[in-house]
Design an enzyme around this catalytic site. Sequence first.
Site, PDB file in Angstrom:
ATOM      1  CG  ASP A   1     -13.066  -6.357   4.442  1.00  9.79           C
ATOM      2  OD1 ASP A   1     -12.751  -5.498   5.295  1.00  9.79           O
ATOM      3  OD2 ASP A   1     -13.559  -6.059   3.339  1.00  9.79           O
TER       4      ASP A   1
ATOM      5  CG  ASP B   1      -7.529  -3.902   3.207  1.00 12.12           C
ATOM      6  OD1 ASP B   1      -8.603  -3.764   3.834  1.00 12.12           O
ATOM      7  OD2 ASP B   1      -7.311  -3.380   2.102  1.00 12.12           O
TER       8      ASP B   1
ATOM      9  CE  LYS C   1       2.147 -18.219   1.321  1.00 12.74           C
ATOM     10  NZ  LYS C   1       1.436 -19.440   1.690  1.00 12.74           N
TER      11      LYS C   1
ATOM     12  CG  ASP D   1      -1.255 -20.029   3.231  1.00 11.93           C
ATOM     13  OD1 ASP D   1      -0.717 -19.714   4.305  1.00 11.93           O
ATOM     14  OD2 ASP D   1      -0.685 -20.679   2.341  1.00 11.93           O
TER      15      ASP D   1
ATOM     16  CE1 TYR E   1      -2.918  -3.151   0.490  1.00  9.26           C
ATOM     17  CE2 TYR E   1      -4.409  -1.514   1.361  1.00  9.26           C
ATOM     18  CZ  TYR E   1      -4.174  -2.784   0.873  1.00  9.26           C
ATOM     19  OH  TYR E   1      -5.212  -3.679   0.764  1.00  9.26           O
TER      20      TYR E   1
END
Length: 330
Positions: free
Chosen positions: A229, A225, A168, A201, A121
């Site tokens: 959600d 982010d 990750k 994951d 970002y």
Amino acid sequence: MITLINGDGIGPEISDSVVKIIDAAGVKIEWDVQTAGSDVLEKEGTPLPQRVIESIKKNKVALKAPVTTPIGKGFRSVNVQLRKTLDLYANLRPCKNLPNVKTKFANVDIVVVRENTEDLYAGIERQIDKDTAESIKIITRKASERICKFAFDYAVKNSRKEVCVVTKANIMKLSDGLFLESYRNVAQNYPQINQREILVDNLCMQLVQNPNQFDVLVLPNLYGDIVSDLCAGLIGGLGVAQGANIGEDYAVFEPVHGSAPDIKGQNKANPTALLLSALEMLKYIGESEKAEIIEKALFETLYQGIRTADLGGSASTIEFTDAIIKNLFN
Ligand code: NAI
């Protein structure tokens, strides 16, 4: 005085609702109303005029409704710009079940702490040729240690048991590896808090199978982010998911959801997420008692089965708002 960015899309409808509820509860706030977003871009040539930044710098605290960011082209997200300009490095998203809101799992109580200033970002992108584009992922030790410290401090202050770091790092060994290393360095100072490391994951799979195992999560920007959600979905959807962007000097409280253009102007939007964000803001400015009274009225309204359409109810934004106000005095 508190800056109020009433946003666009459903922003003005839910802002009106929240301002009305806070006012009815007897909290005396002088709102410094600032417009921002796509409508402002047309008039003032920028979606985030300097006056908005100056207002927040002056007032230190802002309540912000969502603003639209066109996909693919046009201006850079107002939200990203605000977070960067004011160095609002911590994005805090508590996700807890609400009364009488049907969800797959009970007793979800997860706090997502998302790094807010870097990662993909950072907005460093270039078109290499017409068929190839490149985005650069920036992770620094300074920002990573700062957000991990924020997460551990939050855990201590709020009597949480565990801070789990999400990366990750098996694939992005340098960038996510540095985030993980920063977490490990900071964690040494908090022996009373459990440590846990998980790959993003695996986290997603675990969250939709057994979310109750998680407490505080700390993540780099992009995973934060997406995962916040996902967590919003666990507690009833975006209409009830609150958030805050906090830095050393300023704090901007805003819901997780966007401007919901599909239901704009239809008196259908759920103001709960913005209201819960505003309650955190009230606590932040020392109005905890009033925040608790409003929260009780909100919960009572939900117990009474009064809900907006996103939660399976039939109440309009205005009916839901009026019911909360009525319950303030019961
Ligand atoms: P969105 O969050 O606006 O909407 C997704 C879905 O959730 C829609 O079906 C919408 O109707 C529903 N929804 C969202 N909030 C709701 C509420 N309070 N009550 C009832 N239903 C609600 O996400 P979308 O459509 O991806 O984004 C729309 C715009 O908002 C985009 O331009 C995006 O960039 C912007 N956005 C702004 C944010 C902010 O200002 N903080 C955050 C996220 C997106």
